[in-house]
Design an enzyme around this catalytic site. Structure first.
Site, PDB file in Angstrom:
ATOM      1  N   GLU A   2      80.372  40.238  22.024  1.00  0.00           N
ATOM      2  CA  GLU A   2      81.304  39.787  23.053  1.00  0.00           C
ATOM      3  C   GLU A   2      82.014  38.499  22.646  1.00  0.00           C
ATOM      4  O   GLU A   2      81.377  37.474  22.465  1.00  0.00           O
ATOM      5  CB  GLU A   2      80.528  39.539  24.353  1.00  0.00           C
ATOM      6  CG  GLU A   2      79.589  40.683  24.715  1.00  0.00           C
ATOM      7  CD  GLU A   2      78.583  40.292  25.801  1.00  0.00           C
ATOM      8  OE1 GLU A   2      78.884  39.397  26.598  1.00  0.00           O
ATOM      9  OE2 GLU A   2      77.495  40.894  25.831  1.00  0.00           O
ATOM     10  N   HIS A   5      83.151  41.638  27.351  1.00  0.00           N
ATOM     11  CA  HIS A   5      81.762  42.119  27.191  1.00  0.00           C
ATOM     12  C   HIS A   5      81.742  43.499  26.500  1.00  0.00           C
ATOM     13  O   HIS A   5      81.232  44.483  27.049  1.00  0.00           O
ATOM     14  CB  HIS A   5      81.133  42.194  28.586  1.00  0.00           C
ATOM     15  CG  HIS A   5      79.648  42.230  28.632  1.00  0.00           C
ATOM     16  ND1 HIS A   5      78.901  43.199  27.993  1.00  0.00           N
ATOM     17  CD2 HIS A   5      78.757  41.419  29.248  1.00  0.00           C
ATOM     18  CE1 HIS A   5      77.618  42.974  28.249  1.00  0.00           C
ATOM     19  NE2 HIS A   5      77.508  41.900  28.992  1.00  0.00           N
TER      20      HIS A   5
HETATM   21  O1  TA6 Z   1      76.080  39.524  27.813  1.00  0.00           O
HETATM   22  C1  TA6 Z   1      74.715  39.709  27.921  1.00  0.00           C
HETATM   23  C2  TA6 Z   1      74.329  39.811  29.360  1.00  0.00           C
HETATM   24  O2  TA6 Z   1      74.697  38.655  30.060  1.00  0.00           O
HETATM   25  C3  TA6 Z   1      72.835  40.090  29.423  1.00  0.00           C
HETATM   26  O3  TA6 Z   1      72.084  38.976  29.816  1.00  0.00           O
HETATM   27  C4  TA6 Z   1      72.712  41.309  30.308  1.00  0.00           C
HETATM   28  O4  TA6 Z   1      72.308  41.043  31.579  1.00  0.00           O
HETATM   29  C5  TA6 Z   1      74.097  41.928  30.212  1.00  0.00           C
HETATM   30  O5  TA6 Z   1      74.993  40.907  29.987  1.00  0.00           O
HETATM   31  C6  TA6 Z   1      74.546  42.902  31.279  1.00  0.00           C
HETATM   32  O6  TA6 Z   1      74.880  42.297  32.481  1.00  0.00           O
HETATM   33  P1  TA6 Z   1      75.279  43.173  33.730  1.00  0.00           P
HETATM   34  O7  TA6 Z   1      75.563  42.197  34.844  1.00  0.00           O
HETATM   35  O8  TA6 Z   1      76.494  43.963  33.346  1.00  0.00           O
HETATM   36  O9  TA6 Z   1      74.108  44.060  34.022  1.00  0.00           O
END
Ligand code: TA6
Length: 294
Positions: A261, A157
């Protein structure tokens, strides 16, 4: 060495000047600097370096579940577990000989297997290379003794640091199909131009090429993302309204980050006992002039 709040971290320094920092908490890369000491990754000024909250920024590992696509906590548990240093990893058939690296390992505790009833070994190698590149190689092995396969989804991520999100372009995802997380994951097809950003975006691009470029005009820098074993790519920026709802993220910080990502989401990875999966990410940052015409 000790990082924020006394959490253990490993600092990797390449003799040619680039560096990276990896917290054992989450096997979380929180810093990647080029040979001029410039930071390439975004970490929120409001990031909470305290379990069980994952660190906001850097490279969280989403395993064994991306987002809320299953019964586990969002993005799985790997990012808020304490990993160990793996002093004796099995050889990795990739060219890390000229690199500075660390190997980490995660194995489930008994309590963990109540949440996800599988036995596995997850090895992660984080390396910085001679040209300042950062690579992450994940190896997940099914060590179930009961003969059962398991499946998982996955993402690196990565939060890239950018100078101004409205000046950023992403190349390599044009004309691809994606699932739009802001529209109940409905499937759409991207238009033909490089992606630009003027509002919230949360998309899962499917079956993407192995190379994606993020062009930062203001910084005259291009990040090149290369990936193996990771067919999908998520692009996320919360923009102003959602940024305000994220407690460990500054209201204005969406301007200075973009998540791109490398992921395996649409088709979960399935491993039989004894089988191993590899997912590799390599990031480099080059002056934009190099990449003109890309
Ligand atoms: O990768 C995108 C995502 O899944 C979004 O939907 C957003 O929620 C982000 O990741 C962050 O997630 P987190 O659980 O780290 O707040």
């Amino acid at each position: 060495v000790k990082g924020i709040n006394g959490l253990d971290k490993v600092v990797l320094r390449d003799p040619r000047g680039s560096s990276a920092e990896v917290y054992l908490y989450g096997a979380h890369v929180t810093s990647w600097k080029n040979d001029h000491g410039e930071e390439m990754l975004f970490v929120s000024s409001k990031a909470i370096f305290k379990p069980p909250k994952p660190i906001r920024g850097g490279i969280p590992i989403c395993f064994p579940q991306f987002s809320n696509l299953g019964p586990l906590e969002a993005h799985g548990f790997a990012r808020n577990k304490f990993w160990s240093i793996d002093n004796n990893p099995p050889p990795l058939q990739t060219n890390t000989s000229s690199k500075t690296f660390v190997d980490l390992i995660l194995k489930p505790s008994e309590e963990d297997t109540r949440v996800w009833p599988h036995s596995y070994e997850y090895r992660l190698r984080v390396a910085v290379g001679p040209a300042g590149e950062l690579s992450l190689t994940s190896r997940v092995r099914n060590t179930n003794a009961d003969g059962k396969p398991f499946s998982f989804t996955f993402a690196y991520h990565t939060y890239f640091s950018v100078s101004d999100i409205s000046e950023v372009r992403v190349e390599g995802l044009e004309t691809l199909d994606y699932l739009d997380n802001l529209q109940s994951r409905a499937r759409f097809t991207e238009q033909g131009d490089a992606l630009t950003f003027e509002s919230e975006v949360d998309k899962i691009y499917l079956s993407t090429p192995s190379k994606i470029a993020i062009l930062d005009h203001e910084k005259k820098r291009t990040f090149v993302v290369r990936k193996e074993g990771l067919p999908d790519a998520v692009v996320w920026n919360p923009w102003d309204k959602r940024a305000k709802a994220i407690s460990d993220f500054g209201d204005e910080e969406y301007k200075y980050m973009l998540c791109v990502e490398a992921a395996a989401i649409e088709k979960p990875i399935t491993l039989k006992p004894g089988e191993e999966w590899r997912g590799r990410l390599e990031l480099s940052a080059v002056p934009s002039s190099y990449c003109s015409g890309q």
